[in-house]
Design an enzyme around this catalytic site. Structure first.
Site, short mmCIF file in Angstrom:
data_model
loop_
_atom_site.label_atom_id
_atom_site.label_comp_id
_atom_site.label_asym_id
_atom_site.label_seq_id
_atom_site.Cartn_x
_atom_site.Cartn_y
_atom_site.Cartn_z
N ASP A 113 -5.27 -0.13 -2.86
CA ASP A 113 -3.89 0.46 -2.94
C ASP A 113 -2.97 -0.68 -2.52
OD1 ASP A 113 -2.40 3.23 -2.70
OD2 ASP A 113 -1.72 1.99 -0.88
N GLU A 131 -3.99 -1.86 -7.38
CA GLU A 131 -2.39 -1.83 -7.89
C GLU A 131 -1.87 -3.29 -7.69
OE1 GLU A 131 -1.49 2.73 -7.08
OE2 GLU A 131 -1.31 1.74 -5.28
#
Length: 363
Positions: free
Chosen positions: A153, A190
């Site tokens: 993340d 990400e």
């Protein structure tokens, strides 16, 4: 057991009613479920899914789950959130790192405040022992739980050096010594570049522009934006390649672009898609819609090069993920302008499309 504090029949309320959210909030302090974005103890499986959150059940049952999925021929990727923790400081039960070494594990602004660009308390992987914590934890999940890959993340908020050390630590794991072939584990995330780490302000970060040649994968937002149109930061009414741009322009687009401009944007998106289907490689050469052959790095995505990968596995093409609207919602929102209320209501009742039976539910 969670107690029921809301006795109303929610089915009688409109689908956009505030009553459903009120029902959730009424028991928010009583149940153990959350959306998984509140890291406290990195090395522990989430207890709310275990038959008994106290004790070793969460560990045993998580391992059993992974083993069962492997038995079905599936691989297990763990979504890891090392860019922040839920809490910091000395006076909350959910703060851990600040009670080990106060102030050390977090990235701070010039005025001393903890950076919050991720949403909460940003960790600082540029600090040696914070980096060590992340590396050790990844190895722990790979060896102890036989995880097959890791999805980071907001990976761009970790330093690139940290991610490379994670790769090296995993690659050192062998079937003979550790029960896992670490070289076969995939790492992606990400790789957005924003906040206090953008443009390498705190060191070279694991953002898209820095990933070429590393073997680290990242979500390709160029593909996403070309498919659905616009961006997560623009109006959802912008159209893209599969949502009618240039072929069935909605009122929103008609008010902002003439037909020729829509077609040009459609062709630009087409170039983005073609490049993405070629793994978004910097050195891949193809003809642009304007004519002339260019390398992938010479195509532009806003103000930056479109292609950033040097190896195919460094890019992950996607149309929608957990952030923003689903692909279905994005498609219907671009087409919904000018629809009658009857059609809108029908879409709301049957979001998968034409009614084919009462079991038709959105997953």
């Amino acid at each position: 057991m969670t107690k029921c504090l809301f006795q109303d029949d929610l089915s009688k309320h409109a689908i956009d009613s505030e009553e459903q959210q009120a029902a959730v909030l009424a028991i928010a302090d009583e149940d153990g479920f959350n959306w998984g974005y509140d890291p406290v103890h990195y090395m522990a499986p989430e207890g709310s899914y275990a038959s008994d959150p106290d004790g070793c059940a969460r560990v045993v049952e998580f391992r059993q789950m992974v083993q069962s999925l492997h038995g079905l021929g599936l691989k297990v990727v763990l979504d890891v959130v090392y860019n922040h923790t839920f809490a910091a400081g000395q006076h909350t039960r959910y703060s851990v790192l600040d009670k080990v070494v106060p102030g050390y594990y977090y990235r701070r602004m010039e005025n001393g405040d903890i950076c919050m660009s991720t949403c909460c308390n940003n960790t600082a992987s540029e600090h040696a022992m914070c980096e060590r914590l992340v590396i050790d934890d990844i190895v722990h999940w790979a060896k102890g739980y036989k995880i097959d890959g890791f999805r980071f993340d907001i990976m761009g908020h970790l330093m690139l050096s940290t991610m490379k050390k994670i790769q090296a630590a995993l690659a050192a794991l062998t079937l003979e010594a550790d029960g896992v072939d670490g070289k076969g584990l995939y790492i992606y995330g990400e790789a957005w570049d924003f906040g206090e780490v953008s443009s390498n302000q705190r060191g070279v970060n694991a953002s898209q522009a820095n990933l070429g040649g590393t073997g680290l994968g990242s979500f390709n937002d160029r593909f996403r934006d070309a498919v659905v149109g616009g961006s997560p930061f623009a109006s959802p009414l912008f159209q893209g390649w599969v949502t009618g741009l240039g072929t069935a322009s909605n009122q929103f687009m008609q008010e902002r672009m003439n037909g020729e401009a829509c077609r040009d944007l459609l062709m630009e998106y087409t170039d983005q898609l073609r490049l993405s289907m070629a793994a978004n490689l910097q050195d891949y050469h193809m003809e642009s819609f304007k004519g002339g052959v260019k390398a992938g790095r010479e195509f532009m995505y806003s103000s930056q090069p479109s292609a950033y990968a040097k190896q195919p596995w460094e890019t992950v093409n996607y149309a929608d993920c957990h952030d923003g609207q689903t692909l279905f919602d994005q498609v219907t929102s671009t087409l919904i302008v000018g629809f009658s209320q009857e059609v809108i209501s029908s879409l709301a009742r049957h979001p998968l499309g034409p009614e084919v039976g009462e079991s038709n539910q959105r997953s």
